[in-house]
Design a protein around this motif. Sequence first.
Motif, PDB file in Angstrom:
ATOM      1  N   MET A  13     -10.858   8.016 -17.387  1.00  0.00           N
ATOM      2  CA  MET A  13     -12.100   7.572 -16.772  1.00  0.00           C
ATOM      3  C   MET A  13     -11.792   6.993 -15.378  1.00  0.00           C
ATOM      4  N   LEU A  14     -12.466   7.507 -14.377  1.00  0.00           N
ATOM      5  CA  LEU A  14     -12.233   7.071 -13.000  1.00  0.00           C
ATOM      6  C   LEU A  14     -13.149   5.914 -12.638  1.00  0.00           C
ATOM      7  N   LYS A  15     -12.604   4.955 -11.937  1.00  0.00           N
ATOM      8  CA  LYS A  15     -13.382   3.801 -11.496  1.00  0.00           C
ATOM      9  C   LYS A  15     -13.144   3.568 -10.019  1.00  0.00           C
ATOM     10  N   GLN A  16     -14.141   3.126  -9.349  1.00  0.00           N
ATOM     11  CA  GLN A  16     -14.012   2.748  -7.953  1.00  0.00           C
ATOM     12  C   GLN A  16     -14.128   1.232  -7.821  1.00  0.00           C
ATOM     13  N   PHE A  17     -13.264   0.665  -6.989  1.00  0.00           N
ATOM     14  CA  PHE A  17     -13.355  -0.770  -6.765  1.00  0.00           C
ATOM     15  C   PHE A  17     -12.775  -1.088  -5.397  1.00  0.00           C
TER      16      PHE A  17
ATOM     17  N   GLN B 264     -10.608  -3.625  -2.873  1.00  0.00           N
ATOM     18  CA  GLN B 264      -9.499  -4.574  -2.958  1.00  0.00           C
ATOM     19  C   GLN B 264      -9.148  -5.035  -1.547  1.00  0.00           C
TER      20      GLN B 264
END
Length: 490
Positions: A1-5, A7
Amino acid sequence: MLKQFLQLKLSQKLSPQQIQLMKLIQLPTQAFEQRLKEEMVENPALETGKEEDEYEYEKDEFENEEYDDYDEYENDRIDAEDINIDEYLSNDETPDYKLQANNYSDDDEERTMPFAAPVSFHQDLINQLNTFILNDEEREIAEFLVGSIDDMGYIRRSIPDIVDDMAFTQGIYTDEKNVEKILHVIHELEPSGVGARDLQECLLLQLKHKTPTEAVDLAIDIIENQFEAFTKKHYDKLLQKYGVSQDHLKKAIEEIEKLNPKPGGAFTGNNKMVEHVVPDFTIRIVEGELELSLNGRNAPELHISKDYQEMMQTYKASRDKSNQQKEAVQFIKQKLDSAKWFIDAIRQRQETLFVTMNAIMHYQQEFFLDGDETKMKPMILKDIADMVGLDISTVSRVANSKYVETPYGTKLIKEFFSEAMKNDQGEDVSTLEIKKILQNVIEEEDKHKPLPDDQLADILKEKGYPIARRTIAKYREQLDIPVARMRKKM
């Protein structure tokens, strides 16, 4: 599962200019001069010498809206071959004949520097073979053996290996007996001892070339039959073995000590380039005060070419700007920016070198005033970095490969840095001071009964330096001083 965040990260990166400045700082004088010459060749916008009305080129001067349009047609550039850069660089006002001189008279003395053409070590040995009567096969074997001699004068290969190598690589088929026979011819060549297969054989060959005396005969016997006892300096064992007086044995040992353990080393050493140290700084004592100066070769007079500046002014004033002109002016602007940065970098290099060395000079003021190494204070890179407000790595670059001329000789700057140790009074003293005292103690010892490390530790403890025996051994090795047994003399 890909997530964007997202930083957030704070990082420090050096610009290309900062990296090049660091490289300039670490260069010693001679290397810096070479780097300067390379930059002068690469950048025609950079010139040497004084300029009365020096033009201060501002980087942003031509970054106007017309110039920013350059990116719009960057993909539609004209090939470099179509741009005649010579129109911007040439100077047609001065004919070629005015730049030439032909005013020599017949009386002028032609002064040329003679160049030495030394004969190589191996070629000298080959030339010596011409004095021996050898047939074709023996000559080939002899030349192969000479080619097997290293720069120290040894043949570090066994006879069977040499026989096999000659068969496989040279097509010379022979046996060990013939090779051994020719090896004796090689042993007759000069310098004495050349062609030996180990140190023992090398010393024996040299001794056998000496005029026979009682001392030489005893020396030959010792090297031939008691080599291990000699190398370990078991003189008592040798006295007992041969039943001779101590004076007789001493003369034999002196004969051996006169020999050259590297017969080829003296020959090859004459052909090596001698490296001359150019001091980057000079410290003098003027009326009891220290005076520091930077070598003038580190402070060249540079300025930006007026021709290039005029080209930029011409482009700015012109109304019609073709693609060719914009290509050319991009090149000119790049060279002007590079020249301006290089001049600033050199000035910053001069300031960094002077400020750092000035701090070192004042930190070690007691030493520079009288030259007593025992007055050297413990000093680490951080001490100087804190004084001048520079990074430790910058101070390291200044100290690593630079030399300073003092009233007591030319010294490498990094030699002034040392760790601190506590003496018996709890004061910080430099390890350089302890090493100097240790060296003095060893120089003054009785060479008939040299002091072992534990006794050296006791002596330094009495002098106020409580140091462990293993530390004494470490300092002794750093000073290239052998163990007590190897310092023993007859």
